[in-house]
Enzyme design. Structure first.
Site, PDB file in Angstrom:
ATOM      1  N   TYR A 165       0.836  -1.026  -0.091  1.00  0.00           N
ATOM      2  CA  TYR A 165       0.205   0.128  -0.074  1.00  0.00           C
ATOM      3  C   TYR A 165       0.695   1.310  -0.051  1.00  0.00           C
ATOM      4  O   TYR A 165       0.780   2.319  -0.836  1.00  0.00           O
ATOM      5  CB  TYR A 165      -0.748  -0.063   1.223  1.00  0.00           C
TER       6      TYR A 165
ATOM      7  N   GLU B 160       2.218   6.449  -7.270  1.00  0.00           N
ATOM      8  CA  GLU B 160       1.341   7.152  -7.597  1.00  0.00           C
ATOM      9  C   GLU B 160       1.479   8.753  -7.691  1.00  0.00           C
ATOM     10  O   GLU B 160       1.342   9.673  -8.686  1.00  0.00           O
ATOM     11  CB  GLU B 160      -0.080   6.847  -7.159  1.00  0.00           C
TER      12      GLU B 160
END
EC number: 4.2.1.134
Length: 282
Positions: free
Chosen positions: A204, A211
């Site tokens: 995660y 991103e």
């Protein structure tokens, strides 16, 4: 990208396999969509409920055809992301570099990530008891990252950050869809369950970092080109600046990522350790 996570209770370690808990996917939210990655209320199609008994009842009401379709869907998505993983490994072994990796796998990535739009349909027609809004936000955030960032801004496709989120997404989705598949079949191997509620601890943050760095790398090009922006004057008398939209998107990670990550850790303790955790209402 981002995932809103609904509350669900942990299934027992003995007895029938658990109904999947909505752990989000590893990408928290573009355009404040984090509320991923895990996961995710979408269940890719697998059912979820407030407690094990209620969940079992809902699954029985799905009917044979709906359950068969959800099994097929999750198998297909597992296979698709496995193909993507193999292609990535083969490319790196043959080329010895990440440059050109995105271009070589982009068709497969776009197809299977866009195919996930069916998860919204699953909610609309009621075969998955999840909020259409929640699922729509989750799926659209990934679509945003694929189509409006990496596809549309070609100069960033060779950034190392793209590899970061691709690896995180791929491992996460293989684990997630295989988890839903085995859960629907009532034969959930412990390793799959363990992986589902442990891999996100590393994946995660890696996906989020990938991103954010990718969006950051896109900013100079977006500002210079003015892409997707609407300038005044125009007949509609509205303006939109994609550059500032991306800045707001990046800023949204700051409050949302910790909330989601710690929620996922609490869900992990419920499922793997049977802890009863009382969460305060916001």
């Amino acid at each position: 990208m981002g995932r809103l996570t609904e509350e669900a209770s942990a299934a027992r370690s003995d007895g029938p396999p658990p109904t999947p808990l909505p752990l989000p996917a590893t990408s928290p939210g573009c355009a404040a969509t984090m509320a991923s990655s895990e996961e995710d209320g979408t269940n890719g199609g697998a059912s979820e409920a407030g407690d094990e008994r209620e969940a079992t009842g809902k699954r029985r009401r799905l009917g044979f055809l709906a359950t068969a379709w959800l099994i097929f869907y999750n198998i297909a998505m597992t296979a698709g992301w496995l193909v993507l993983a193999i292609a990535m490994v083969r490319f790196y072994m043959e080329k010895g570099t990440h440059k050109g990796l995105y271009k070589s796998i982009q068709k497969t990535l776009k197809f299977f990530q866009t195919f996930a739009l069916l998860e919204i349909v699953h909610c609309l027609i009621g075969i998955v008891p999840t909020s259409v809004l929640v699922t729509g936000v989750q799926v659209s955030s990934r679509i945003f990252m694929v189509w409006l960032i990496t596809h549309s801004i070609k100069p960033i496709q060779n950034e190392e950050s793209v590899v970061l989120f691709l690896v995180a997404w791929t491992v996460t989705e293989i684990t997630r869809y295989s988890f839903y598949t085995f859960s629907l079949l009532d034969h959930l191997p412990y390793f799959i369950k363990w992986a589902r509620y442990n891999f996100f601890i590393i994946l995660y943050p890696v996906g989020v970092a990938g991103e954010l760095l990718t969006i950051y790398a896109a900013l100079p090009y977006v500002k210079k080109s003015g892409m997707f922006s609407i300038r005044l004057p125009n007949k509609y008398n509205v303006s939109f600046d994609y550059y500032y939209f991306l800045l707001i998107t990046m800023a949204s990670y700051i409050p949302l990522f910790p909330q989601l990550y710690f929620h996922m850790l609490r869900q992990r303790r419920k499922v793997l350790h049977g802890e009863v955790i009382v969460e305060k209402d916001d």
